[in-house]
Scaffold this motif. Structure first.
Motif, PDB file in Angstrom:
ATOM      1  N   UNK A 199      58.277 -39.907 -11.082  1.00  0.00           N
ATOM      2  CA  UNK A 199      57.491 -39.175 -12.067  1.00  0.00           C
ATOM      3  C   UNK A 199      57.040 -40.112 -13.192  1.00  0.00           C
ATOM      4  N   UNK A 200      58.000 -40.907 -13.667  1.00  0.00           N
ATOM      5  CA  UNK A 200      57.675 -41.803 -14.783  1.00  0.00           C
ATOM      6  C   UNK A 200      56.677 -42.881 -14.378  1.00  0.00           C
ATOM      7  N   UNK A 201      56.798 -43.357 -13.139  1.00  0.00           N
ATOM      8  CA  UNK A 201      55.936 -44.459 -12.713  1.00  0.00           C
ATOM      9  C   UNK A 201      54.470 -44.009 -12.606  1.00  0.00           C
ATOM     10  N   UNK A 202      54.255 -42.700 -12.509  1.00  0.00           N
ATOM     11  CA  UNK A 202      52.867 -42.183 -12.482  1.00  0.00           C
ATOM     12  C   UNK A 202      52.113 -42.529 -13.771  1.00  0.00           C
ATOM     13  N   UNK A 203      52.868 -42.756 -14.848  1.00  0.00           N
ATOM     14  CA  UNK A 203      52.209 -43.050 -16.123  1.00  0.00           C
ATOM     15  C   UNK A 203      51.757 -44.503 -16.235  1.00  0.00           C
ATOM     16  N   UNK A 204      52.298 -45.349 -15.361  1.00  0.00           N
ATOM     17  CA  UNK A 204      52.043 -46.790 -15.481  1.00  0.00           C
ATOM     18  C   UNK A 204      50.550 -47.145 -15.563  1.00  0.00           C
ATOM     19  N   UNK A 205      49.690 -46.617 -14.656  1.00  0.00           N
ATOM     20  CA  UNK A 205      48.268 -47.012 -14.752  1.00  0.00           C
ATOM     21  C   UNK A 205      47.639 -46.646 -16.089  1.00  0.00           C
ATOM     22  N   UNK A 206      48.063 -45.507 -16.656  1.00  0.00           N
ATOM     23  CA  UNK A 206      47.466 -45.072 -17.925  1.00  0.00           C
ATOM     24  C   UNK A 206      47.964 -45.931 -19.083  1.00  0.00           C
ATOM     25  N   UNK A 207      49.251 -46.268 -19.028  1.00  0.00           N
ATOM     26  CA  UNK A 207      49.803 -47.113 -20.094  1.00  0.00           C
ATOM     27  C   UNK A 207      49.106 -48.471 -20.054  1.00  0.00           C
ATOM     28  N   UNK A 208      48.908 -48.965 -18.842  1.00  0.00           N
ATOM     29  CA  UNK A 208      48.242 -50.265 -18.675  1.00  0.00           C
ATOM     30  C   UNK A 208      46.802 -50.189 -19.203  1.00  0.00           C
ATOM     31  N   UNK A 209      46.120 -49.091 -18.844  1.00  0.00           N
ATOM     32  CA  UNK A 209      44.712 -48.954 -19.250  1.00  0.00           C
ATOM     33  C   UNK A 209      44.568 -48.851 -20.770  1.00  0.00           C
ATOM     34  N   UNK A 210      45.490 -48.122 -21.412  1.00  0.00           N
ATOM     35  CA  UNK A 210      45.277 -47.808 -22.825  1.00  0.00           C
ATOM     36  C   UNK A 210      46.044 -48.701 -23.798  1.00  0.00           C
ATOM     37  N   UNK A 211      46.966 -49.518 -23.303  1.00  0.00           N
ATOM     38  CA  UNK A 211      47.751 -50.358 -24.222  1.00  0.00           C
ATOM     39  C   UNK A 211      46.797 -51.184 -25.079  1.00  0.00           C
ATOM     40  N   UNK A 212      47.002 -51.169 -26.379  1.00  0.00           N
ATOM     41  CA  UNK A 212      46.148 -51.929 -27.295  1.00  0.00           C
ATOM     42  C   UNK A 212      44.955 -51.137 -27.804  1.00  0.00           C
ATOM     43  N   UNK A 213      44.672 -49.968 -27.179  1.00  0.00           N
ATOM     44  CA  UNK A 213      43.537 -49.156 -27.650  1.00  0.00           C
ATOM     45  C   UNK A 213      43.908 -48.325 -28.881  1.00  0.00           C
ATOM     46  N   UNK A 214      42.883 -47.977 -29.651  1.00  0.00           N
ATOM     47  CA  UNK A 214      43.099 -47.104 -30.807  1.00  0.00           C
ATOM     48  C   UNK A 214      42.544 -45.708 -30.506  1.00  0.00           C
ATOM     49  N   UNK A 215      43.363 -44.716 -30.719  1.00  0.00           N
ATOM     50  CA  UNK A 215      42.942 -43.321 -30.564  1.00  0.00           C
ATOM     51  C   UNK A 215      42.972 -42.658 -31.933  1.00  0.00           C
ATOM     52  N   UNK A 216      41.882 -42.010 -32.308  1.00  0.00           N
ATOM     53  CA  UNK A 216      41.914 -41.208 -33.530  1.00  0.00           C
ATOM     54  C   UNK A 216      42.284 -39.782 -33.121  1.00  0.00           C
ATOM     55  N   UNK A 217      43.326 -39.270 -33.739  1.00  0.00           N
ATOM     56  CA  UNK A 217      43.833 -37.949 -33.359  1.00  0.00           C
ATOM     57  C   UNK A 217      43.751 -37.022 -34.555  1.00  0.00           C
ATOM     58  N   UNK A 218      42.940 -35.978 -34.420  1.00  0.00           N
ATOM     59  CA  UNK A 218      42.817 -34.982 -35.498  1.00  0.00           C
ATOM     60  C   UNK A 218      43.845 -33.878 -35.232  1.00  0.00           C
ATOM     61  N   UNK A 219      44.758 -33.727 -36.166  1.00  0.00           N
ATOM     62  CA  UNK A 219      45.831 -32.750 -36.028  1.00  0.00           C
ATOM     63  C   UNK A 219      45.491 -31.551 -36.906  1.00  0.00           C
ATOM     64  N   UNK A 220      45.058 -30.483 -36.277  1.00  0.00           N
ATOM     65  CA  UNK A 220      44.572 -29.318 -37.014  1.00  0.00           C
ATOM     66  C   UNK A 220      45.692 -28.457 -37.566  1.00  0.00           C
ATOM     67  N   UNK A 221      45.421 -27.879 -38.721  1.00  0.00           N
ATOM     68  CA  UNK A 221      46.387 -26.979 -39.349  1.00  0.00           C
ATOM     69  C   UNK A 221      46.763 -25.824 -38.430  1.00  0.00           C
ATOM     70  N   UNK A 222      45.818 -25.430 -37.598  1.00  0.00           N
ATOM     71  CA  UNK A 222      46.069 -24.289 -36.716  1.00  0.00           C
ATOM     72  C   UNK A 222      47.140 -24.585 -35.670  1.00  0.00           C
ATOM     73  N   UNK A 223      47.431 -25.872 -35.441  1.00  0.00           N
ATOM     74  CA  UNK A 223      48.455 -26.232 -34.448  1.00  0.00           C
ATOM     75  C   UNK A 223      49.813 -26.504 -35.101  1.00  0.00           C
ATOM     76  N   UNK A 224      49.844 -26.467 -36.438  1.00  0.00           N
ATOM     77  CA  UNK A 224      51.118 -26.762 -37.137  1.00  0.00           C
ATOM     78  C   UNK A 224      51.858 -25.462 -37.425  1.00  0.00           C
ATOM     79  N   UNK A 225      52.082 -24.658 -36.399  1.00  0.00           N
ATOM     80  CA  UNK A 225      52.543 -23.304 -36.707  1.00  0.00           C
ATOM     81  C   UNK A 225      54.062 -23.128 -36.762  1.00  0.00           C
TER      82      UNK A 225
END
Ligand SMILES: Nc1ncnc2c1ncn2[C@@H]1O[C@H](COP(=O)(O)OP(=O)(O)O)[C@@H](O)[C@H]1O
Ligand SMILES: CC(=O)N[C@@H](CCC(=O)OP(=O)(O)O)C(=O)O
Length: 281
Positions: free
Chosen positions: A9-35
């Motif tokens: 199960x964990x090894x399924x994440x490997x390609x994504x970790x490899x692809x995204x390592x070093x990338x910057x993601x901007x994440x908008x955390x909405x008040x509606x999800x802080x419930x």
């Protein structure tokens, strides 16, 4: 030798970790999800995990609900126009107190409890968000701001040094006025300036829903304008418009996902499933 189920199960994440390592993601955390605390903890763990696997999250948070609750306690009435809060001087005081004080510090504390090194900032710190009054033809929104200039240096420096910037959506101008800016707009502006790999909006709905309540899994930016007021209302208007602007200006992918589902963020990033709504060129 046997492989374990968890190992597989964990090894399924490997390609994504490899692809995204070093990338910057901007994440908008909405008040509606802080419930509730459970959801807040799940979000904080997700962010700490992203950083540990080499992705650089920059968080821009909202807190509209929390502002609303405090205004109510203070007997200050509040009104919205197309998803934007009409903001007078008194309301602005509350916006700063709630966003830059309470909400920002709580997010930082929670991420750090799980081993992240989050740093709280508002758009005023290190000149991150220079703003001007947002002028509309029909309505005066008061101290609602429009982003004029983003100075991302501090965000990039913190990110490079292992920290997780957490930004509240307050801007300022050279005359010393502060502005209340919709957090979706701020997240999009930052994502554009740093040319983020992904811009992810965490909200309280599965994504953009059609008039029958069915999830629209992909929206092309050319179709957005005609959806305003017919399909999109309230807080979804600034969200989708700022997503459009991000794509037009070089951000690769924009997603709207449901923060009320535990670990939706990880599912979005590390699986093919493609949950939520994706906004594309
Ligand atoms: N077509 C739509 N699909 C989904 N949500 C919509 C739509 N139109 C309006 N909305 C509203 O937008 C809200 C999300 O925006 P908002 O309340 O500002 O949340 P956030 O705090 O995440 O920015 C949803 O809860 C929903 O009420
Ligand atoms: C101008 C304007 O509307 N500002 C927002 C800022 C907070 C925000 O955007 O919060 P959410 O992302 O939780 O909606 C407000 O006053 O509510």
């Amino acid at each position: 030798m046997h492989t374990t189920e968890k190992g597989n199960y964990l090894i399924e994440f490997l390609p994504y970790i490899k692809e995204f390592a070093g990338n910057t993601f901007v994440i908008k955390y909405g008040g509606s999800a802080m419930v509730n605390d459970e959801l807040k903890m799940a979000f904080s763990k997700d962010i700490a995990l992203l950083k540990f696997v080499g992705i650089n999250p920059i968080i821009v948070h909202g807190g509209g609900n929390e502002i609303g609750d405090t205004l109510k306690k203070l007997d200050i009435t509040t009104k919205f126009h197309k998803g934007l809060r009409i903001t007078d001087e008194k309301t602005m005081e509350v916006v700063v107190m709630v966003l830059a004080g309470k909400v920002n510090k709580e997010i930082v504390l929670n991420i750090n409890r799980f081993g992240g090194k989050a740093v709280g900032l508002s758009g005023v710190d290190a000149n991150i968000i220079k703003a001007k009054k947002l002028l509309l033809e029909d309505v005066d929104l008061g101290l609602v701001g429009d982003v004029e200039e983003v100075n991302p240096d501090i965000l990039m420096n913190l990110s490079k040094s292992g920290y997780i910037p957490v930004v509240s959506p307050i801007g300022f101008d050279d005359r010393g006025s502060r502005y209340n800016i919709n957090a979706d707009t701020v997240a999009s502006s930052i994502a554009q300036v740093i040319q983020a790999e992904k811009l992810i909006y965490i909200s309280d709905v599965d994504g953009v829903l059609d008039n029958n309540g069915k999830l629209i899994s992909e929206i092309k930016i050319k179709d957005i304008d005609k959806m305003i007021d017919s399909v999109l209302t309230g807080g979804m208007i600034p969200k989708v418009l700022s997503a459009k602007e991000a794509i037009e200006n070089g951000v690769k992918k924009v997603h709207i996902i449901n923060g009320k589902k535990h670990h939706a963020l990880l599912e979005e990033i590390f699986t093919d499933a493609g949950i939520g709504t994706q906004i594309v060129r």
